[in-house]
Scaffold this active site. Sequence first.
Site, PDB file in Angstrom:
ATOM      1  N   ASP A 480     -34.161   0.000  51.659  1.00  0.00           N
ATOM      2  CA  ASP A 480     -33.966   0.145  50.215  1.00  0.00           C
ATOM      3  C   ASP A 480     -32.800   1.085  49.898  1.00  0.00           C
ATOM      4  O   ASP A 480     -32.320   1.842  50.766  1.00  0.00           O
ATOM      5  CB  ASP A 480     -35.268   0.681  49.596  1.00  0.00           C
ATOM      6  CG  ASP A 480     -35.515   0.113  48.208  1.00  0.00           C
ATOM      7  OD1 ASP A 480     -34.552  -0.271  47.542  1.00  0.00           O
ATOM      8  OD2 ASP A 480     -36.699   0.080  47.802  1.00  0.00           O
ATOM      9  N   ASP A 550     -36.548  -6.486  41.416  1.00  0.00           N
ATOM     10  CA  ASP A 550     -37.810  -5.798  41.179  1.00  0.00           C
ATOM     11  C   ASP A 550     -38.599  -6.498  40.077  1.00  0.00           C
ATOM     12  O   ASP A 550     -39.751  -6.162  39.829  1.00  0.00           O
ATOM     13  CB  ASP A 550     -37.560  -4.339  40.772  1.00  0.00           C
ATOM     14  CG  ASP A 550     -37.491  -3.424  41.991  1.00  0.00           C
ATOM     15  OD1 ASP A 550     -37.816  -3.877  43.097  1.00  0.00           O
ATOM     16  OD2 ASP A 550     -37.095  -2.249  41.831  1.00  0.00           O
TER      17      ASP A 550
HETATM   18  C1  GLA Z   1     -37.451  -0.123  44.935  1.00  0.00           C
HETATM   19  C2  GLA Z   1     -37.795  -1.473  45.514  1.00  0.00           C
HETATM   20  C3  GLA Z   1     -39.264  -1.765  45.323  1.00  0.00           C
HETATM   21  C4  GLA Z   1     -40.078  -0.684  45.992  1.00  0.00           C
HETATM   22  C5  GLA Z   1     -39.688   0.668  45.441  1.00  0.00           C
HETATM   23  C6  GLA Z   1     -40.346   1.780  46.208  1.00  0.00           C
HETATM   24  O1  GLA Z   1     -37.555  -0.115  43.563  1.00  0.00           O
HETATM   25  O2  GLA Z   1     -37.011  -2.474  44.944  1.00  0.00           O
HETATM   26  O3  GLA Z   1     -39.595  -3.026  45.840  1.00  0.00           O
HETATM   27  O4  GLA Z   1     -39.855  -0.745  47.372  1.00  0.00           O
HETATM   28  O5  GLA Z   1     -38.286   0.880  45.509  1.00  0.00           O
HETATM   29  O6  GLA Z   1     -39.980   3.012  45.742  1.00  0.00           O
END
Ligand code: GLA
Length: 731
Positions: A480, A550
Amino acid sequence: MPITVNDQKKLFRLDAGNSTYIMQVRENGYLLHLYYGSHISDSDVSHLLDNHINAAFSPLPPSRESSYFSLDTQPQEYSCNGAGDFRISALSVKMPNGSTSTELKYASYKIIDGKPSLEGLPATYVNCDSEAKTLEITMEDTLSGAEVVLCYTAFESLNAIARNVRIRNTSDALLKVDRAYSMTLDLNRADFDLIHFHGKHVAERKFERSPLIHGIQSIASKRGSSSHNHNPFVILCDKTATETFGEAYGFSFVYSGNFASDIEVDCFDHTRVIMGINPTDFEWLLSPGDFFTTPEVVMVYSDAGLEKLSHTYHRLYRKNLCRGPWRDAKRPILVNNWEATYFEFNSDKLVNIAKDAAELGIEMLVMDDGWFGNRNDDHSSLGDWFVNEDKISGGLDALVKRVNDLGLKFGIWFEPEMISPISKLYEAHPDWCLHVNGRDRSTGRQQLVLDMSRKDVRDYLFNVMSEILSSSNIAYVKWDFNRNLSEVGSELLPPEQQHEVFHRYVLGLYELLERLITAFPNVLFEGCSGGGGRFDPAMLYYSPQIWTSDNTDAIERCYIQYGTSFAYPASSMSAHVSASPNHQTGRATSFKTRGNVAMAGAFGYELDLNKLSVEEKQLVKEQVESYHKYYHIINFGDFYRLISPYDNNYYCAWEYVSEDKNEALLTFVSMRVVINHTYFVRLRGLDPTKIYVDVATGDEYHGDTLMNAGLRLKEWMGDGSSIVKYFKAKE
Ligand code: GLA
């Protein structure tokens, strides 16, 4: 032959698939662009050059070949700054005397079988040398001593040309590269539409199409990443172009940092496209003998609309960009605990999810953010990649074993490039983040960004991540990246190299990724950046799938996945079934539609399986079965955008057709009911002579009927409803 050279006339010709690209060195040594488009038979098309254009006010070089010859009006192969071409320039090199006037003349050329790799940079590759040939044309600026190699790889059976540039300092003084785009393309017309993909967090890659205007348009990012806001991909197409009709040129940048794609229409209605590293906050010092390599741009030409353009990118990126065993292997169906638990989990909770997952046929459990340091919310601990045994009792290996014993693989989340100010790592190394001495350090999601240009930082990350990955049987990593870069300075570089930090950051990221995928070749890496904030071809070189957004709302995903599909194949787009009402939008959508939309990519779940009803669990089983049944069509077939969600904002449809055209999968989503309406869909890509059976109903149709007359949907389509139809050709 993808590359032919007429040495006498100094004509260079690339034939990539059924597209032709021609350039010529003129007597005065300038390299001019003559043609790019559908296959043509003649190579000498120098008659296309307009030597009569009124170049008043445009400077004429002493070595002009006619009284009107100006760099400002002629189509340049690689445009330079400050020597009489006032249009946007790809290259500018600063000499010790302070001047940035740059001028290139032809020196030599070389043809290479296959495609050389780009040192330290992700790039398309060939599986065997017969897939492509590479032409390297060396140009020189004799005054500065900058030698510039223009590299072109023409793929034999795809309409794709990969381009990049290598700049070497042949002088004995220091040179400063001010800007170094990866390509220029000059086209002698301007009646194009520009298509690009803009957005924001939870709304990535929105499709936007508008006519070109005179002047400069720029699609760019200065955020240190390719970004949610603009994808490094643009299309120029005929104003009349559709999915299946018209010319289209695609430009896709294989890079994850700051980029710019600038398009200029000049007063003569010529169009220039340049694409490369964003010159804002970019400089590169070249000591004598040093060279700088730009990332590559993949240009694709289509003579038959946007669909053919996408098919070419999909094939190329699937087979000549993604790497490793997971390129072709069937990806596991996963359940990720993020939207199921957020930070509130422990081993038992995860194992309970895994138990249900195992019963339902799900193949992997992914433990998301919150398993390390003291991370119980997003205020702390990034950088402290040590298992929090309060949550993961008995340690990681014990948890992984419990999950493996249930028959599931285990995956884990990291955000390697970040550091929380509240962390042990920050206490020990406050200088490891990007920062400018004396200036406040801006946080994003309460976190700072590690200085990936530093080897000690990368070594730390490699060691700490390797330790975790080798401590237990970990099959998958979600990588990430949850903020963009500010106060971009590095403690270790001298003032004159601070403008290299943005690019050195990206090179450092690539180096770390390469080390890790080499050390753990069987681990499946998934890219992520707050969803799809770094959804670019470069990341696909390391991770064959990327978390698309997301935003997991099925209706919103119709738009996001539609936009993403223009350059990127279904196999690269992670898509999960999440809870309803959706956590991002609050919208309630049926379980079936959530599954049908998520099935359009690398499939999985993002919810608490323990909370599902008996009926929902039955639907999961059916979805899992469908995923296995349709996997080869979705991941290796051709993708067709049948009805765009943007066309009416009510419904959309897409289709996959297997390579042998014997199977087709149609998905129709009613985003909003259209009252008292009949829906028709015309399929594409079928064999017109074959008879296709709608396997669910037994209804039979000729391929040409489905494609030309279409299909009338008999089902009732309410708000958020959807159908998937599987067609199989009769023997
Ligand atoms: C980002 C990712 C999510 C999740 C969060 C965790 O937003 O896109 O899928 O993994 O971080 O903090």
